[in-house]
Design an enzyme around this catalytic site. Structure first.
Site, PDB file in Angstrom:
ATOM      1  N   SER A   1      -6.156  10.595   3.795  1.00 37.35           N
ATOM      2  CA  SER A   1      -6.373   9.732   2.660  1.00 37.35           C
ATOM      3  C   SER A   1      -6.740   8.077   3.147  1.00 37.35           C
ATOM      4  O   SER A   1      -6.901   7.192   2.354  1.00 37.35           O
ATOM      5  CB  SER A   1      -5.253   9.431   2.174  1.00 37.35           C
ATOM      6  OG  SER A   1      -4.823  10.917   1.193  1.00 37.35           O
TER       7      SER A   1
ATOM      8  N   LYS B   1      -2.168  -0.579  -1.453  1.00 37.83           N
ATOM      9  CA  LYS B   1      -2.342   0.626  -1.947  1.00 37.83           C
ATOM     10  C   LYS B   1      -1.067   0.760  -2.958  1.00 37.83           C
ATOM     11  O   LYS B   1       0.061   0.362  -2.681  1.00 37.83           O
ATOM     12  CB  LYS B   1      -2.332   1.729  -1.062  1.00 37.83           C
ATOM     13  CG  LYS B   1      -2.516   3.211  -1.720  1.00 37.83           C
ATOM     14  CD  LYS B   1      -2.488   4.251  -0.583  1.00 37.83           C
ATOM     15  CE  LYS B   1      -2.802   5.434  -1.110  1.00 37.83           C
ATOM     16  NZ  LYS B   1      -2.760   6.690  -0.148  1.00 37.83           N
TER      17      LYS B   1
ATOM     18  N   SER C   1      -6.571   9.430  -0.676  1.00 34.29           N
ATOM     19  CA  SER C   1      -6.080   9.028  -1.980  1.00 34.29           C
ATOM     20  C   SER C   1      -6.009   7.360  -1.744  1.00 34.29           C
ATOM     21  O   SER C   1      -5.976   6.680  -2.862  1.00 34.29           O
ATOM     22  CB  SER C   1      -4.559   9.349  -2.212  1.00 34.29           C
ATOM     23  OG  SER C   1      -3.880   8.948  -1.215  1.00 34.29           O
TER      24      SER C   1
END
Length: 441
Positions: free
Chosen positions: A177, A84, A153
């Site tokens: 997330s 990420k 996210s």
């Protein structure tokens, strides 16, 4: 024939093939990059990286030279991993889904990446995140239906695993997330107990809640990754089947009718497999928990971005800027009061869990399937109380909704008992998805 967008890969099988020499590293890198080049323009899971193939080929050659006998190589030898884009990786820039100038967000490589590389993994690239792991979505699309959000996210990490670009990706969870995008994309998402995987080298959102996690195609892969990344890992020993708790009340009522219908069917299958299920009125103050989490989270977001927002506030997207400004207006005493309330809730939750004799809590992983459109990341309320308490949690793929999009079953363990959570969830996975020749449910 057009290549399918959804084609998840088994981390355990891929790692085994690479360590036996069945799959050679150069050819493996060629296939990886070809899949990314062919599929990623359609789902946009990865941050664009010119020269990806050349970089990975060089890293693969160096790795092969270090371990000429793959059988003696570390457990993730040659396995490509998506990371990420709020997690610092040496050699790759960190943009955090933002428009801030290059280099502004730079920092030392995260410990989680150190551990991945020590285990032999190759970083396939940075995966797309909502801006600063908040609510302004990135461009990633859901591989099951590109018109729908993949969640966030950790949107790129979930989509990359679902599309078979990588068998393992790293995400972070402040509220929902990891678990929510895993549910939306039909993969396994595991978030550790808060602090169990070191969070250094990760751009903060709200440090009181920020937690690292992994996304894989199945639970065996998540267990392998967790064993290499979590501090102090000890395999769970044999024990009785877990007692399952269902938190009835206003919290569960936040789920949509089709998610609740699927959840009831999942509970029926688990009961038919002989597992004990207890319904407990656990979260009558759910709305208050949500207010406290928002107070803490917004205050800490504003504090984390104090310097960047002062210098580059005009470059922030409207959703993120509004969240930072909200946090700037939170009284520090209100945040301290919310932290005290959280400590009280943790204690009360542990007491009520023990009194009910519950080992694992179950709930829908999201309020429903992935919403239509790419202008949001979905509702994270089903993850909120567990993230507020810092508990380990995961999402198991739990079949399709009425529109064919995936749904997830959320399984929550006790603080620090990540090993027991994954071991218990494996029993649930077998009950929900019987293997060949099984006569179960």
């Amino acid at each position: 024939m057009e290549e399918p967008l959804v084609r998840p890969r088994s981390l355990v099988r891929e790692a085994a093939a690479l360590r036996t020499g069945e799959s050679g590293l150069p050819a493996h890198v060629d296939r990886l990059c070809a899949r990314i080049e062919h599929v990623d323009p359609l789902i946009r899971a990865f941050v664009s990286e010119p020269g990806r193939h050349a970089r990975l080929s060089a890293e693969a050659r160096a790795l092969a030279a270090r371990y000429p006998d793959p059988a003696a190589a570390p457990p993730l030898f040659g396995v490509p991993v998506g990371v990420k884009d709020i997690v610092h990786v040496d050699g790759l820039p960190t943009h955090a889904g933002s428009a801030l100038p290059p280099g502004v967000l730079a920092g030392p490589q995260a410990t989680v990446v150190d551990r991945l590389r020590a285990a032999g993994a190759l970083v396939a690239g940075k995966t797309v995140t909502a801006e600063f792991a908040s609510s302004a979505p990135g461009p990633t699309r859901n591989p099951h239906n590109p018109a729908h959000t993949p969640g966030g996210s950790s949107s790129g990490s979930a989509a990359a695993v679902a599309a078979g670009l990588v068998p393992l990706a790293i995400g972070t969870q402040t509220v929902a997330s990891v678990v929510r995008p895993a549910a939306y994309c039909g993969v396994v998402g595991f978030r550790s107990t808060h602090g169990r995987i070191p969070i250094d080298g990760v751009i903060p959102n709200a440090p009181s809640f920020d937690t690292l996690g992994v996304l894989t195609s199945d639970l065996a892969g998540a267990a392998l990754a967790a064993s290499l990344l979590c501090d102090g890992w000890q395999e769970a020993g044999d024990g009785p089947p877990p007692v399952l708790g269902v938190p009835v009340g206003p919290y569960l009522e936040r789920a949509e009718p089709q998610a609740l219908k699927a959840f009831r069917e999942q509970l029926d299958r688990l009961a038919a497999a002989g597992l004990t299920i207890r319904r407990v009125d656990l979260l009558p103050d759910f709305e208050q928990l949500a207010r406290h989490l928002r107070t803490i989270g917004r205050f800490e977001l504003a504090r984390a971005h104090a310097d960047w927002f002062t210098r580059f506030g005009a470059l922030y997207r409207p959703e993120t800027a509004a969240a930072v400004r909200h946090g700037q207006g939170v009284d520090p005493e209100d945040r301290e009061a919310a932290l005290r309330a959280r400590a009280h809730f943790r204690d009360r939750l542990a007491e009520e869990t023990g009194r009910a004799g519950v080992d694992l809590w179950l709930a829908p992983a999201a309020t429903g399937p992935a919403p239509l459109g790419l202008d949001g990341t979905g509702d994270g309320m089903m993850c909120l109380p567990w993230s507020y308490a810092g508990l380990p949690a995961l999402s198991l793929p739990a079949g399709p909704a009425d529109d064919g999009l995936p749904l997830g079953l959320q399984v929550v363990g006790a603080a620090g008992a990540d090993e027991k959570l994954l071991a218990g969830a494996a029993l649930l996975e077998r009950a929900l998805v019987p293997g060949p020749g099984s006569t179960g449910g």
